[in-house]
Write a protein that holds these residues in place. Structure first.
Motif, short mmCIF file in Angstrom:
data_model
loop_
_atom_site.label_atom_id
_atom_site.label_comp_id
_atom_site.label_asym_id
_atom_site.label_seq_id
_atom_site.Cartn_x
_atom_site.Cartn_y
_atom_site.Cartn_z
N GLY A 29 -15.97 -14.59 15.21
CA GLY A 29 -17.26 -14.04 15.57
C GLY A 29 -18.30 -14.30 14.49
N CYS A 30 -19.49 -13.77 14.75
CA CYS A 30 -20.63 -13.95 13.85
C CYS A 30 -20.65 -12.87 12.76
N PHE A 31 -20.37 -11.64 13.11
CA PHE A 31 -20.33 -10.50 12.19
C PHE A 31 -21.60 -10.44 11.34
N ASP A 32 -22.73 -10.51 12.02
CA ASP A 32 -24.05 -10.46 11.40
C ASP A 32 -24.49 -8.99 11.37
N ILE A 33 -24.61 -8.40 10.21
CA ILE A 33 -24.82 -6.97 9.98
C ILE A 33 -23.57 -6.21 10.46
N LEU A 34 -22.66 -6.03 9.56
CA LEU A 34 -21.40 -5.35 9.86
C LEU A 34 -21.68 -3.90 10.25
N HIS A 35 -21.04 -3.44 11.32
CA HIS A 35 -21.23 -2.07 11.80
C HIS A 35 -19.89 -1.47 12.20
N VAL A 36 -19.89 -0.21 12.58
CA VAL A 36 -18.66 0.52 12.88
C VAL A 36 -17.87 -0.15 14.01
N GLY A 37 -18.54 -0.73 14.97
CA GLY A 37 -17.84 -1.44 16.04
C GLY A 37 -17.01 -2.59 15.50
N HIS A 38 -17.59 -3.34 14.56
CA HIS A 38 -16.85 -4.43 13.94
C HIS A 38 -15.62 -3.90 13.20
N VAL A 39 -15.80 -2.86 12.42
CA VAL A 39 -14.71 -2.30 11.62
C VAL A 39 -13.58 -1.81 12.52
N GLN A 40 -13.90 -1.09 13.57
CA GLN A 40 -12.87 -0.59 14.49
C GLN A 40 -12.18 -1.74 15.22
N TYR A 41 -12.95 -2.74 15.62
CA TYR A 41 -12.41 -3.92 16.30
C TYR A 41 -11.44 -4.66 15.39
N ILE A 137 -7.16 -8.28 24.50
CA ILE A 137 -8.56 -7.84 24.59
C ILE A 137 -8.63 -6.40 24.07
N VAL A 138 -9.48 -6.20 23.07
CA VAL A 138 -9.63 -4.88 22.43
C VAL A 138 -10.92 -4.24 22.94
N PRO A 139 -10.88 -2.98 23.36
CA PRO A 139 -12.10 -2.31 23.84
C PRO A 139 -13.19 -2.27 22.77
N LEU A 140 -14.43 -2.35 23.22
CA LEU A 140 -15.57 -2.27 22.31
C LEU A 140 -15.90 -0.81 21.99
N THR A 141 -16.56 -0.61 20.88
CA THR A 141 -17.09 0.71 20.52
C THR A 141 -18.45 0.85 21.19
N GLU A 142 -18.57 1.81 22.05
CA GLU A 142 -19.79 2.00 22.84
C GLU A 142 -21.03 2.12 21.96
N GLY A 143 -22.04 1.32 22.25
CA GLY A 143 -23.33 1.40 21.59
C GLY A 143 -23.43 0.74 20.22
N ALA A 144 -22.31 0.24 19.72
CA ALA A 144 -22.32 -0.37 18.38
C ALA A 144 -22.55 -1.87 18.50
N SER A 145 -23.72 -2.33 18.04
CA SER A 145 -24.00 -3.76 18.06
C SER A 145 -25.09 -4.08 17.05
N THR A 146 -25.07 -5.32 16.58
CA THR A 146 -26.12 -5.77 15.67
C THR A 146 -27.47 -5.71 16.37
N THR A 147 -27.51 -6.10 17.64
CA THR A 147 -28.76 -6.07 18.41
C THR A 147 -29.33 -4.66 18.45
N ASN A 148 -28.47 -3.66 18.68
CA ASN A 148 -28.94 -2.27 18.70
C ASN A 148 -29.50 -1.84 17.34
N ILE A 149 -28.87 -2.30 16.26
CA ILE A 149 -29.35 -1.97 14.92
C ILE A 149 -30.72 -2.59 14.70
N VAL A 150 -30.87 -3.86 15.04
CA VAL A 150 -32.15 -4.55 14.87
C VAL A 150 -33.24 -3.85 15.69
#
Length: 160
Positions: A29-41, A137-150
């Motif tokens: 993946g890109c992992f641009d601005i690491l967030h909790v969703g990335h860490v849990q994934y 396939i690992v479930p996503l963390t709801e609402g956690a995304s780089t786009t949402n942070i931006v």
């Protein structure tokens, strides 16, 4: 031990791990601005194998996928950040739009992707299953995304 490796260095580590009977998990993946969703994934991905390799999109491939304004964080910094995570054993960069060449080169036992993917659309799934591996396939963390942070930064601090 350095966790950010070239493909050749990584191939040697993978072969050593395989000789020890370890199962190799791979994600990308890109992992641009690491967030909790990335860490849990990444934690969930690591739990699927004995070793987790992260294929990181280069800056050029992120731009091609996400647009000229991305990545926000340069590839060297993104690599260092994800490599610092306990769940990630090794990081390597890839230049292509997809990690298929890297997957075919490393031949992981387990290919892990997030819940925004369907197994039949995961790049490399057929190859991995072809040599006896599996796709998870690992479930996503709801609402956690780089786009949402931006978007939040722009709402709070105004657009540039």
């Amino acid at each position: 031990m350095d966790k950010i490796l070239t493909w050749e260095q990584l191939k040697r580590r993978v072969e050593e791990a395989r000789q020890q009977g370890k199962r190799i998990a791979f994600t990308n993946g890109c992992f641009d601005i690491l967030h909790v969703g990335h860490v849990q994934y990444l934690r969930a991905a690591r739990n699927r194998g004995d070793l987790l390799i992260l294929g990181l999109n280069s800056d050029a491939s992120v731009r091609a996928i996400k647009g000229e304004r991305r990545p926000l964080v340069p590839q060297g910094e993104r690599a260092e950040v994800v490599a610092s995570l306990e769940a990630v054993d090794y990081v390597t960069l890839f230049e292509d739009l997809t990690p298929l060449k890297l997957i075919e080169y490393l031949r992981p036992d387990i290919l892990v992707k997030g819940g925004d993917w369907k197994e039949e659309t995961v790049v490399g799934a057929d190859a991995v299953k072809g040599w006896g591996g599996k796709v998870v396939i690992v479930p996503l963390t709801e609402g956690a995304s780089t786009t949402n942070i931006v978007e939040k930064v722009l709402r709070v601090y105004g657009s540039i």
